[in-house]
Scaffold this motif. Structure first.
Motif, PDB file in Angstrom:
ATOM      1  N   ILE A 150      34.334  42.084   2.877  1.00 30.28           N
ATOM      2  CA  ILE A 150      35.205  41.003   2.425  1.00 30.28           C
ATOM      3  C   ILE A 150      36.671  41.469   2.411  1.00 30.28           C
ATOM      4  O   ILE A 150      37.601  40.660   2.507  1.00 30.28           O
ATOM      5  CB  ILE A 150      34.736  40.467   1.038  1.00 30.28           C
ATOM      6  CG1 ILE A 150      35.099  38.992   0.885  1.00 30.28           C
ATOM      7  CG2 ILE A 150      35.310  41.256  -0.108  1.00 30.28           C
ATOM      8  CD1 ILE A 150      34.193  38.038   1.556  1.00 30.28           C
ATOM      9  N   GLU A 165      31.203  36.364  -1.828  1.00 33.35           N
ATOM     10  CA  GLU A 165      30.133  37.343  -2.033  1.00 33.35           C
ATOM     11  C   GLU A 165      29.266  37.000  -3.237  1.00 33.35           C
ATOM     12  O   GLU A 165      28.222  37.603  -3.430  1.00 33.35           O
ATOM     13  CB  GLU A 165      30.730  38.736  -2.182  1.00 33.35           C
ATOM     14  CG  GLU A 165      31.283  39.226  -0.852  1.00 33.35           C
ATOM     15  CD  GLU A 165      31.404  40.723  -0.775  1.00 33.35           C
ATOM     16  OE1 GLU A 165      31.935  41.299  -1.731  1.00 33.35           O
ATOM     17  OE2 GLU A 165      30.979  41.292   0.249  1.00 33.35           O
ATOM     18  N   PRO A 198      28.198  36.391   4.471  1.00 32.29           N
ATOM     19  CA  PRO A 198      28.016  36.731   3.055  1.00 32.29           C
ATOM     20  C   PRO A 198      26.825  35.982   2.462  1.00 32.29           C
ATOM     21  O   PRO A 198      26.721  34.768   2.604  1.00 32.29           O
ATOM     22  CB  PRO A 198      29.321  36.259   2.412  1.00 32.29           C
ATOM     23  CG  PRO A 198      30.302  36.144   3.518  1.00 32.29           C
ATOM     24  CD  PRO A 198      29.529  35.845   4.748  1.00 32.29           C
TER      25      PRO A 198
END
Lengths: 497, 149
Positions: free
Chosen positions: A409, B92, B143
């Protein structure tokens, strides 16, 4: 002779079923992103980057290259039908292309731009076949000082030819170099500007940065100031140019091709060459006053030129390992992910890739011609998708593209940050291209600089006393001096739209 | 008057980079250290930033500044960035599909002022289309979040 043999072996690679499929996907996707303003080939290549890593390097490179030259075909469609250039290199096509469309000759303009691109692409690929190995042989004699000077020259030229203030462009180069130094220093093993984060320890990825600078920033710009599109309500008919059109266009196409080819080899000239080509046609024409009113020469020459330039830009990337524009920088990055270093040794070490790629360009050009003309109505339909739905999808694609690279991320956050930076850069007229080029060439530049200084025992004269390196440095200095003296040619893009 | 801010920012940025690079070690010309390249790059930025700053101040004095193009819609840009950042940071935890649905719906409803039903419908379609293309077809990793997709 060697080249012909190489090319034949390349065709055997490129004509395999899977590679034809990759070439087709690349060309189709390239045309699509070329048609859609706001999503360029750089962002598209960045998006496909992670997916391409799952397939073999030859197929991946064939597909990514297809996106690039496919976008050149697609970019002209929006220029002609909407007066909005899908790609920066199609800006000139607006001048006569849109006027032709207003006169009801959109079909002929689209047709000629496709044929012109095809002819130019084919001729330029032939040039690539003969010049790339030649240049690679010369470059085999290059050492670290030569590569350092060549990189410096490349960066100065790109800055010199970028739009707007030269100082602003020049500032982007050292900024790119600083960004390139983030992460582990390969010489000493120390971490630079990593601040203990995992994402920064690996260095800043090219893909998130390109997506941010080119994809996200464009979205923000359009959200801020909505684009009003007016569609011409004409029926597109007669895609095959008439004999008269051909007679008028044959020389412009050839001149455009030659000019584009020469410009494509040099760093940063891709965009400017289409303007020069238009200017040349206007000068040699017997009726220069007709330019801008919708004549076929004004479409044929710049379209041929931009396609030839895109094909020719592969020459320095493949044979020297020096990209001359952002897309080539992305291709270089893609090859490096596979552990393949483009440069003089590429031809010897990976002949399959080298010749397979070149042969695929012939196939791609044929595909684009066949694909493009019948699909034009489809592209027009796609253009009618309102921006409200388009821009969330672009944002989503950018997130997916930067996440899937390392499943991290952190990369997405980097993309977000550079999206904001890219937007501010656009608002304040800072060019992103020199930054991206410096970011990608940074490690190469630093490595060669350190090695050269090691060889010369700390003396900078090594860059001037070696003849080839000296010549590159002289050119760079000449460019800098002429910029200071304000001798820079102006590329006026705004005046067209 | 805003035009001098980028030059000022770059000037401060370059000073910061100079300090950090100095600490990393410049090495010698014979054997340049880790800080060599960033240090000299930052010095170049600093010099250029000063030149740019002088230029901007001068042009501001001589001529009235013209604002470039239309005034941007700061509210839309700000909201887009806010939703986008929230989406990225929550990915996430809530997973790709749910996150994408919420993000697209918010963009369409709040920024583009589409009707609720349409926004919901399009966002669900977009999320599943992306999931199918990238996860199922191209086999990319997306994710997962706490709920697994």
């Amino acid at each position: 002779m060697e080249s012909v043999q190489g090319l034949l072996s390349g065709f055997s690679v490129a004509l395999s079923l899977t590679n034809i499929l990759y070439c087709f996907c690349g060309c189709l996707l390239g045309t699509l992103v070329g048609v859609l303003p706001g999503l360029g080939p750089a962002a598209a290549i960045a998006l496909l980057f992670p997916t391409a890593m799952h397939i073999d390097p030859v197929g991946a490179v064939i597909m990514l290259a297809g996106i690039y030259y496919g976008a050149q075909y697609g970019g002209s469609t929006t220029s002609i039908l909407l007066n909005i250039p899908g790609e920066a290199t199609s800006v000139v096509t607006c001048m006569d292309g849109y006027q032709m469309a207003r006169k009801g000759r959109a079909g002929a303009a689209l047709g000629m731009s496709a044929f012109g691109s095809f002819i130019a692409g084919t001729i330029a690929t032939l040039g690539l076949v003969f010049f790339a190995p030649l240049l690679a042989n010369v470059a085999l004699k290059f050492g670290p000082p030569e590569f350092f000077s060549l990189t410096v020259m490349c960066m100065t030229m790109v800055t010199y030819l970028s739009r707007g203030s030269f100082i602003k462009g020049l500032m982007m180069v050292p900024l790119g170099l600083i960004l390139a130094s983030v992460g582990m220093d390969p010489h000493t093993g120390t971490f630079r500007f990593a601040y203990g984060t995992l994402t920064l320890r690996d260095g800043l990825g090219i893909v998130p940065i390109v997506m941010g600078l080119f994809g996200i920033s464009e979205v923000l710009l359009n959200v801020g100031t909505p684009v009003h599109r007016t569609f011409l309500k004409t029926r597109i008919k007669g895609l095959f140019p008439t004999l008269r059109d051909w007679k008028a266009s044959k020389w412009p196409i050839l001149r455009g091709t030659l000019l584009g080819f020469g410009a494509g080899v040099l760093p940063g000239l891709g965009l400017a060459s289409t303007f020069i080509s238009y200017g040349v046609e206007k000068r040699v024409s017997k009726h220069p006053e007709d330019f801008g009113t919708g004549i076929i020469e004004g479409v044929a020459a710049p379209e041929a030129c931009n396609n030839a330039a895109s094909q020719a830009s592969f020459i320095p990337m493949l044979s020297l390992g020096i990209p001359t524009n952002v897309i080539m920088a992305m291709m270089l990055g893609a090859l490096m992910v596979y552990g393949i270093t483009p440069g003089p040794l590429l031809l010897k070490e990976h002949p399959n890739l080298f010749w397979g790629l070149i042969s695929s360009m012939y196939i791609g050009n044929c595909m684009l011609l066949v694909l493009n003309l019948p699909l034009i109505p489809l592209w027009v339909q796609i253009l009618k998708i309102p921006y409200s739905y388009l821009f969330p999808s672009i944002l989503l694609f950018c997130v997916i593209g930067s996440y899937t690279l390392n499943n991290n991320i952190g990369d997405v956050i980097v993309m977000f940050v550079f999206g904001v930076v890219g937007y501010l850069m656009k608002r304040f007229d800072f060019e992103a291209a020199p930054l991206v080029l410096a970011l990608i060439l940074g490690p190469l530049l630093e490595d060669n600089l350190r090695q050269a200084l090691l060889i010369s025992r700390g003396s900078f004269t090594v860059f001037v006393t070696r003849p080839i390196s000296g010549a590159f440095i002289i050119v760079s200095v000449a460019i800098l001096v002429s910029s200071i003296l304000r001798l820079r040619p102006k590329v006026e893009v705004e005046e067209v739209t | 008057m805003y035009k001098k801010y980028p030059a000022l920012f770059l000037l401060f940025f370059s000073i910061y980079v100079c300090v950090v690079s100095w600490r990393l070690g410049l090495g010698s010309l014979h054997k340049p250290g880790s800080g060599f390249m960033p240090f000299w790059s930052a010095v170049l930025i600093a010099i250029l930033a000063i030149i740019l700053l002088v230029q901007e101040i001068r042009s501001a004095r001589t001529a009235a500044q013209e604002e470039r193009g239309e005034k941007p819609n700061w509210k839309s840009i700000g909201l887009t960035l806010l939703f986008f950042l929230a989406y990225i940071l929550s990915l996430e935890y809530i997973g790709f599909v749910v996150g994408t649905m919420l993000f697209t719906a918010m963009i369409l409803r709040v920024i583009e002022k589409k009707r609720w039903f349409l926004s919901a419908w399009v966002s669900v379609a977009m999320a599943f289309a992306c999931y199918y293309i990238f996860k199922v077809w191209l086999q990319a990793e997306l994710p997962r979040g706490l709920i697994g997709f």
